[in-house]
Design a protein around this motif. Structure first.
Motif, PDB file in Angstrom:
ATOM      1  N   ASN A 146       0.508  -1.085  -0.040  1.00 32.74           N
ATOM      2  CA  ASN A 146      -0.536   0.261  -0.284  1.00 32.74           C
ATOM      3  C   ASN A 146       0.742   1.267   0.099  1.00 32.74           C
ATOM      4  N   GLY A 147       1.869   1.655  -0.597  1.00 33.08           N
ATOM      5  CA  GLY A 147       2.559   2.476  -0.871  1.00 33.08           C
ATOM      6  C   GLY A 147       3.735   2.438   0.144  1.00 33.08           C
ATOM      7  N   THR A 148       3.984   2.224   0.998  1.00 38.34           N
ATOM      8  CA  THR A 148       5.472   2.290   2.168  1.00 38.34           C
ATOM      9  C   THR A 148       6.213   0.511   2.197  1.00 38.34           C
ATOM     10  N   ALA A 149       7.207   1.429   1.831  1.00 42.77           N
ATOM     11  CA  ALA A 149       8.351   0.039   2.240  1.00 42.77           C
ATOM     12  C   ALA A 149       8.794  -0.840   2.923  1.00 42.77           C
ATOM     13  N   TYR A 150       9.069  -1.894   3.503  1.00 44.51           N
ATOM     14  CA  TYR A 150       8.875  -2.492   4.747  1.00 44.51           C
ATOM     15  C   TYR A 150      10.100  -2.977   4.053  1.00 44.51           C
ATOM     16  N   ASP A 151      11.063  -3.917   5.912  1.00 42.39           N
ATOM     17  CA  ASP A 151      12.039  -5.162   5.837  1.00 42.39           C
ATOM     18  C   ASP A 151      10.147  -6.396   6.172  1.00 42.39           C
ATOM     19  N   THR A 152      11.252  -7.071   5.827  1.00 44.74           N
ATOM     20  CA  THR A 152      10.341  -8.418   6.024  1.00 44.74           C
ATOM     21  C   THR A 152      10.817  -9.090   6.664  1.00 44.74           C
ATOM     22  N   VAL A 153      10.762 -10.398   7.664  1.00 44.45           N
ATOM     23  CA  VAL A 153      11.018 -11.408   7.518  1.00 44.45           C
ATOM     24  C   VAL A 153       9.858 -11.978   7.734  1.00 44.45           C
ATOM     25  N   THR A 154      10.369 -13.873   7.299  1.00 41.76           N
ATOM     26  CA  THR A 154       9.346 -14.451   6.387  1.00 41.76           C
ATOM     27  C   THR A 154       9.663 -15.604   7.316  1.00 41.76           C
ATOM     28  N   VAL A 155       8.739 -16.682   7.851  1.00 40.09           N
ATOM     29  CA  VAL A 155       8.927 -17.527   9.177  1.00 40.09           C
ATOM     30  C   VAL A 155       7.869 -19.284   8.598  1.00 40.09           C
ATOM     31  N   PRO A 156       8.531 -19.828   8.984  1.00 41.36           N
ATOM     32  CA  PRO A 156       7.459 -20.810   9.244  1.00 41.36           C
ATOM     33  C   PRO A 156       6.171 -20.546   9.762  1.00 41.36           C
ATOM     34  N   PHE A 157       4.557 -20.868   9.713  1.00 39.23           N
ATOM     35  CA  PHE A 157       3.641 -21.373  11.175  1.00 39.23           C
ATOM     36  C   PHE A 157       2.547 -22.234  10.567  1.00 39.23           C
ATOM     37  N   LYS A 158       2.240 -22.720  11.515  1.00 39.74           N
ATOM     38  CA  LYS A 158       1.243 -23.484  11.470  1.00 39.74           C
ATOM     39  C   LYS A 158       0.460 -23.396  12.561  1.00 39.74           C
ATOM     40  N   ASP A 159      -1.464 -23.487  12.601  1.00 42.46           N
ATOM     41  CA  ASP A 159      -2.326 -23.572  13.790  1.00 42.46           C
ATOM     42  C   ASP A 159      -2.877 -24.728  13.247  1.00 42.46           C
ATOM     43  N   ALA A 160      -4.328 -25.183  14.063  1.00 42.07           N
ATOM     44  CA  ALA A 160      -5.133 -25.465  13.624  1.00 42.07           C
ATOM     45  C   ALA A 160      -5.924 -25.807  12.772  1.00 42.07           C
ATOM     46  N   ASN A 161      -6.254 -24.252  11.915  1.00 40.62           N
ATOM     47  CA  ASN A 161      -7.348 -23.993  10.801  1.00 40.62           C
ATOM     48  C   ASN A 161      -5.826 -24.454   9.394  1.00 40.62           C
ATOM     49  N   GLY A 162      -4.569 -24.589   9.363  1.00 40.86           N
ATOM     50  CA  GLY A 162      -4.348 -25.050   8.491  1.00 40.86           C
ATOM     51  C   GLY A 162      -3.356 -24.134   8.003  1.00 40.86           C
ATOM     52  N   ALA A 163      -3.074 -22.754   9.058  1.00 42.23           N
ATOM     53  CA  ALA A 163      -2.024 -21.819   8.039  1.00 42.23           C
ATOM     54  C   ALA A 163      -1.059 -22.491   8.134  1.00 42.23           C
ATOM     55  N   THR A 164       0.224 -22.105   7.117  1.00 46.60           N
ATOM     56  CA  THR A 164       1.910 -22.253   6.763  1.00 46.60           C
ATOM     57  C   THR A 164       2.683 -20.946   6.982  1.00 46.60           C
ATOM     58  N   LYS A 165       2.508 -20.252   6.561  1.00 45.15           N
ATOM     59  CA  LYS A 165       3.307 -19.449   7.225  1.00 45.15           C
ATOM     60  C   LYS A 165       3.726 -17.953   7.473  1.00 45.15           C
ATOM     61  N   ARG A 166       3.852 -17.187   7.600  1.00 42.87           N
ATOM     62  CA  ARG A 166       3.872 -15.281   8.180  1.00 42.87           C
ATOM     63  C   ARG A 166       5.305 -14.279   7.643  1.00 42.87           C
ATOM     64  N   VAL A 167       4.307 -13.381   7.373  1.00 43.02           N
ATOM     65  CA  VAL A 167       5.368 -12.510   6.351  1.00 43.02           C
ATOM     66  C   VAL A 167       5.208 -11.506   8.129  1.00 43.02           C
ATOM     67  N   ILE A 168       6.003 -11.219   8.882  1.00 40.03           N
ATOM     68  CA  ILE A 168       6.514 -10.081   9.358  1.00 40.03           C
ATOM     69  C   ILE A 168       6.760  -8.969   8.661  1.00 40.03           C
ATOM     70  N   PHE A 169       5.907  -7.482   8.917  1.00 37.71           N
ATOM     71  CA  PHE A 169       6.621  -5.993   8.082  1.00 37.71           C
ATOM     72  C   PHE A 169       6.462  -5.176   9.278  1.00 37.71           C
ATOM     73  N   LEU A 170       8.222  -5.017   9.392  1.00 34.42           N
ATOM     74  CA  LEU A 170       8.923  -4.518  10.305  1.00 34.42           C
ATOM     75  C   LEU A 170       9.555  -2.890   9.599  1.00 34.42           C
ATOM     76  N   SER A 171       9.213  -2.237  10.346  1.00 34.04           N
ATOM     77  CA  SER A 171       9.244  -0.836   9.623  1.00 34.04           C
ATOM     78  C   SER A 171      10.438  -0.490   9.545  1.00 34.04           C
ATOM     79  N   LYS A 172      11.117   0.428   9.025  1.00 32.73           N
ATOM     80  CA  LYS A 172      12.139   0.714   8.327  1.00 32.73           C
ATOM     81  C   LYS A 172      13.097   1.993   9.333  1.00 32.73           C
ATOM     82  N   THR A 173      12.486   2.522  10.145  1.00 32.65           N
ATOM     83  CA  THR A 173      12.935   3.601  10.784  1.00 32.65           C
ATOM     84  C   THR A 173      12.937   2.313  12.430  1.00 32.65           C
ATOM     85  N   THR A 174      12.017   2.278  13.367  1.00 35.86           N
ATOM     86  CA  THR A 174      11.771   1.187  14.319  1.00 35.86           C
ATOM     87  C   THR A 174      12.027   0.763  14.559  1.00 35.86           C
TER      88      THR A 174
END
Length: 208
Positions: A146-174
């Motif tokens: 949505n027009g904002t640049a982030y650093d990202t970290v992608t990790v495997p993630f599972k829950d009881a409803n079929g999730a497979t991964k998470r992408v964490i969007f980190l502020s480039k300043t904080t």
């Protein structure tokens, strides 16, 4: 919030960190988070489970090592909330006429979790840190959402409803999370947007 499309996510992925100590954006986040004793934030959440959809907004407060307070400020259950002070129970109340009635229930009780079964502690940046620290593999990169640049970290993630991964969007300043997106395969099933993050909240145990 509408469901986030993969078309909104553009960027390049970095090098996978297989079993190694976190580096890059992951390390920057962990270093920044280690300096934060407490914080408050607003969280805007869009999630799905099968054909069910839930949109909510929350006000969230967290004090290390295990104090959390969440209030539903919009969407289903508005006016309800819960407090966690460690352990396997939460003290909660519903909205409306029942707001004055507080009950202590299991942290996994249906009244204390979100649509996908997420618990109060899992909304914290501490949970983000644990996801990164315990990930068997993590991939760093950069994304524009949505027009904002982030650093990202992608990790495997599972829950009881079929999730497979998470992408964490980190502020480039904080270097703190601005968003966390959970996938089941290629489908977005949980989109959490963190705004108004206040790391100078100076919370005390008596606030919970």
């Amino acid at each position: 919030m509408r469901r986030t499309s993969l078309a909104l996510l553009t960027g390049t992925l970095g090098v996978a960190l297989l079993g190694a100590a976190p580096t890059g954006p992951a390390a920057a986040f962990l270093e920044a988070w280690a300096k934060v004793p407490s914080y408050t934030a607003n969280i805007k959440v869009h999630e799905t489970k099968g054909t069910d959809v839930q949109d909510r907004t929350y006000h969230y407060a967290y004090l290390k090592p295990h104090f959390a307070k969440i209030d539903i400020t919009g969407g289903p259950g508005r006016g309800g909330g819960a407090v966690w002070t460690g352990g396997d129970t939460v003290s909660g109340h519903q909205g409306g006429l029942l707001s004055g009635i507080h009950l202590k229930v299991s942290i996994h009780d249906g009244r204390a979790v979100d649509l996908r079964g997420g618990t109060i502690d899992e909304a914290s940046f501490e949970n983000v840190a644990e996801n990164i620290k315990t990930a068997a593999a993590a991939t760093s990169g950069e994304e524009t959402l949505n027009g904002t640049a982030y650093d990202t970290v992608t990790v495997p993630f599972k829950d009881a409803n079929g999730a497979t991964k998470r992408v964490i969007f980190l502020s480039k300043t904080t270097h703190l999370p601005g968003r966390r997106i959970t996938y089941s395969g290629d489908a977005v099933v949980l989109n959490e947007e963190f705004t108004d993050v206040n790391t100078a909240a100076n919370l005390k145990e008596s606030d919970f």
